[in-house]
Scaffold this active site. Structure first.
Site, PDB file in Angstrom:
ATOM      1  N   ARG A  92     -70.656  -6.580  54.864  1.00 33.92           N
ATOM      2  CA  ARG A  92     -72.182  -6.718  54.116  1.00 33.92           C
ATOM      3  C   ARG A  92     -72.572  -7.685  54.114  1.00 33.92           C
ATOM      4  NH1 ARG A  92     -71.772  -3.073  48.947  1.00 33.92           N
ATOM      5  NH2 ARG A  92     -70.212  -1.898  49.725  1.00 33.92           N
ATOM      6  N   TYR A  93     -71.470  -9.064  53.367  1.00 37.14           N
ATOM      7  CA  TYR A  93     -71.349 -10.323  52.932  1.00 37.14           C
ATOM      8  C   TYR A  93     -71.489 -11.292  54.172  1.00 37.14           C
ATOM      9  CZ  TYR A  93     -70.917  -7.668  48.482  1.00 37.14           C
ATOM     10  OH  TYR A  93     -71.431  -7.041  46.994  1.00 37.14           O
ATOM     11  N   ARG A  96     -68.018 -12.447  54.058  1.00 35.66           N
ATOM     12  CA  ARG A  96     -66.160 -11.399  53.220  1.00 35.66           C
ATOM     13  C   ARG A  96     -66.065 -10.324  54.519  1.00 35.66           C
ATOM     14  NH1 ARG A  96     -68.382 -10.632  47.291  1.00 35.66           N
ATOM     15  NH2 ARG A  96     -70.155 -12.681  48.051  1.00 35.66           N
ATOM     16  N   CYS A 105     -54.715   8.382  51.085  1.00 37.44           N
ATOM     17  CA  CYS A 105     -54.971   7.753  49.793  1.00 37.44           C
ATOM     18  C   CYS A 105     -53.876   8.896  49.203  1.00 37.44           C
ATOM     19  CB  CYS A 105     -56.052   8.591  48.848  1.00 37.44           C
ATOM     20  SG  CYS A 105     -56.710   6.271  49.052  1.00 37.44           S
ATOM     21  N   CYS A 109     -58.964  11.233  44.349  1.00 37.89           N
ATOM     22  CA  CYS A 109     -59.995  10.670  43.543  1.00 37.89           C
ATOM     23  C   CYS A 109     -61.308  11.855  43.787  1.00 37.89           C
ATOM     24  CB  CYS A 109     -60.283   9.276  42.709  1.00 37.89           C
ATOM     25  SG  CYS A 109     -58.873   8.490  43.200  1.00 37.89           S
ATOM     26  N   CYS A 112     -63.643   9.486  44.003  1.00 35.42           N
ATOM     27  CA  CYS A 112     -64.303   9.004  45.976  1.00 35.42           C
ATOM     28  C   CYS A 112     -64.877   8.282  46.234  1.00 35.42           C
ATOM     29  CB  CYS A 112     -63.361   9.709  46.934  1.00 35.42           C
ATOM     30  SG  CYS A 112     -63.088   8.437  47.819  1.00 35.42           S
ATOM     31  N   ARG A 114     -65.456   6.681  49.205  1.00 35.05           N
ATOM     32  CA  ARG A 114     -65.238   7.411  50.500  1.00 35.05           C
ATOM     33  C   ARG A 114     -64.745   8.767  50.626  1.00 35.05           C
ATOM     34  NH1 ARG A 114     -63.072   2.521  51.079  1.00 35.05           N
ATOM     35  NH2 ARG A 114     -64.661   0.611  51.139  1.00 35.05           N
ATOM     36  N   ASP A 273     -70.592   5.479  41.971  1.00 40.73           N
ATOM     37  CA  ASP A 273     -71.194   5.631  43.224  1.00 40.73           C
ATOM     38  C   ASP A 273     -71.989   6.774  43.993  1.00 40.73           C
ATOM     39  OD1 ASP A 273     -71.290   2.990  43.792  1.00 40.73           O
ATOM     40  OD2 ASP A 273     -69.375   3.703  45.305  1.00 40.73           O
ATOM     41  N   ASP A 310     -73.083  -1.062  42.846  1.00 39.25           N
ATOM     42  CA  ASP A 310     -72.818  -1.726  44.066  1.00 39.25           C
ATOM     43  C   ASP A 310     -73.824  -0.222  44.220  1.00 39.25           C
ATOM     44  OD1 ASP A 310     -71.851  -1.938  46.754  1.00 39.25           O
ATOM     45  OD2 ASP A 310     -69.282  -0.687  46.873  1.00 39.25           O
ATOM     46  N   LYS A 317     -73.455  -5.299  45.739  1.00 42.78           N
ATOM     47  CA  LYS A 317     -72.663  -5.229  43.832  1.00 42.78           C
ATOM     48  C   LYS A 317     -73.411  -6.113  43.225  1.00 42.78           C
ATOM     49  CE  LYS A 317     -68.086  -3.991  44.917  1.00 42.78           C
ATOM     50  NZ  LYS A 317     -67.846  -4.051  46.576  1.00 42.78           N
TER      51      LYS A 317
HETATM   52  C1  LIG Z   1     -67.260  -5.013  47.585  1.00 45.76           C
HETATM   53  C2  LIG Z   1     -66.965  -5.339  48.762  1.00 45.76           C
HETATM   54  C3  LIG Z   1     -66.454  -6.914  48.976  1.00 45.76           C
HETATM   55  C4  LIG Z   1     -65.974  -7.549  48.150  1.00 45.76           C
HETATM   56  O1  LIG Z   1     -66.971  -7.612  47.121  1.00 45.76           O
HETATM   57  P1  LIG Z   1     -66.625  -8.587  45.404  1.00 45.76           P
HETATM   58  O2  LIG Z   1     -67.441  -8.674  44.996  1.00 45.76           O
HETATM   59  O3  LIG Z   1     -66.470 -10.291  46.429  1.00 45.76           O
HETATM   60  O4  LIG Z   1     -65.429  -7.987  44.722  1.00 45.76           O
HETATM   61  C5  LIG Z   1     -66.699  -6.936  50.255  1.00 45.76           C
HETATM   62  N1  LIG Z   1     -67.299  -6.611  51.639  1.00 45.76           N
HETATM   63  C6  LIG Z   1     -67.658  -5.687  51.378  1.00 45.76           C
HETATM   64  C7  LIG Z   1     -68.347  -4.031  52.148  1.00 45.76           C
HETATM   65  C8  LIG Z   1     -67.754  -5.053  50.214  1.00 45.76           C
HETATM   66  O5  LIG Z   1     -68.186  -3.273  49.653  1.00 45.76           O
END
Ligand SMILES: *Cc1c(COP(=O)(O)O)cnc(C)c1O
Length: 350
Positions: A92-93, A96, A105, A109, A112, A114, A273, A310, A317
């Site tokens: 999503r980023y 990352r 798990c 929870c 959850c 997921r 969520d 989120d 987020k």
């Molecule tokens: C939460 C998340 C992250 C990490 O987010 P940070 O704000 O850096 O902790 C990275 N990828 C995905 C898909 C996420 O849901």
């Protein structure tokens, strides 16, 4: 009857967790087929049986109102499927990538994100898929941060999880690896010194836990966390704000204080969520920000998490305050002190 040896054997705890309904003293019909009760005997032992509103029980036992269809909630609340580059890899980023390395798990929870987990729809990435995902990460050097999630990555055996971590580490463009896990809270016996040492060998690696209530931070959990930190693995906490569990300023303060005392940095406090079946946990954002304001006035910044939503649609987020900017008046910011007083702050000129 269980023996002490069984109790301290994490594999025994995981096997037992599937008999969640029985462990919770409920009959099978209390266990929703799409997301059955799962709880380790260890985690269940944290429940106070005399308290009908026990916060730990609330996180693992379904309630009758778990399936009201509502416009606000969704199957895949943060649209992870849409952001899946390939099965098991979510991005999503730009910098990352998140890998779903395990499908189960130690507890289910009720809040959850997921929940698809229960339908076997969180398919752990392995074999050729894992090869492909790692090749993708290597081919995209802008990815600097790889998050291992699931399911819980620490339910994998030592050599399996260490093997994945080592393969990610061998990608030169990756700076840090993170493991997201409920294990220190739900199954602390899993965190052995050997595990901590072999993960730390492939650092920089961070462990992100999910402690939601100070009662989860007993001596066993404290020892589990200490094994990571002593091995050189920084630990941060991602709590979820849950009505009836921790939506109380005193409880949240106690949680954050205990976390920092154990060398765990409170990182995020997630607004729950929009998960189908978890509506009873939602807390109005006005109350959420009031809890944050309570923390800001009382404890050091090291103990204060960032309250985040989120975003629906998987757009990331975002922090949601409270804002200490009361007003912007020309070149002057009017800021609110933790005690509520307003203070003028002349801004710098461009
Ligand atoms: C939460 C998340 C992250 C990490 O987010 P940070 O704000 O850096 O902790 C990275 N990828 C995905 C898909 C996420 O849901």
């Amino acid at each position: 009857m269980k023996t002490a040896r069984e109790w301290n054997d994490w594999r025994w705890q995981v096997e037992q967790a599937r008999r969640g309904a029985e462990i919770a003293g409920l009959d099978g019909s209390a266990s929703p087929p799409d997301f059955p009760i799962a709880v380790t005997p260890y985690y269940w032992s944290l429940v106070d049986p005399r308290d009908p509103r026990d916060p730990i029980r609330r996180m693992v036992v379904p309630s009758g109102d778990e399936r009201p269809p509502s416009r606000a909630v969704r199957e895949d609340p943060i649209e992870e499927e849409r952001h899946a580059v390939m099965p098991g890899l979510i991005r999503r980023y730009p910098d990352r990538a998140l890998l779903l390395v395990h499908g189960e798990c130690p507890v289910h929870c009720r809040h959850c994100t997921r929940r698809a987990l229960g339908r076997g729809k969180v398919v752990p990435i392995r074999g050729a898929d894992l090869d492909r995902a790692l090749a993708y990460v290597a081919a995209h050097p802008e990815i600097r941060d790889v998050i291992l999630s699931g399911g819980d990555p620490l339910l994998l055996e030592d050599d399996a999880i260490t093997g994945i971590v080592a393969r990610v580490r061998s990608i030169p463009s990756v700076d840090i690896i993170r493991i997201g896990t409920k294990v220190p809270a739900a199954l602390p016996a899993r965190v052995t010194e050997a595990l901590a040492r072999s993960l730390a060998a492939h650092g920089p690696l961070y462990v992100n836990t999910q402690f939601n209530h100070p009662r989860e931070l007993n001596e066993d959990a404290a020892a589990a966390v200490a094994r990571f930190v002593d091995a050189g693995i920084p630990v941060a906490n991602q709590a979820v704000l849950l009505a009836g569990v921790n939506d109380d300023p005193e409880v949240m303060e106690a949680l954050c204080r205990r976390l920092v005392a154990l060398r765990v940095r409170p990182y995020y406090l997630f607004a729950c969520d929009l998960v189908a079946g978890a509506e009873r946990f939602r807390v109005p954002l006005a109350r959420a920000t009031a809890i944050m304001a309570h923390l800001r006035g009382r404890i050091g910044g090291l103990g204060i998490p960032t309250l985040v939503v989120d975003l629906p649609g998987g757009l990331g987020k975002v922090p949601i305050g409270p804002s200490y900017v009361a007003e912007i008046r020309g070149g002057t910011y009017v800021l609110r002190a933790p005690n509520g007083e307003l203070v003028e702050y002349p801004d710098a000129e461009e």
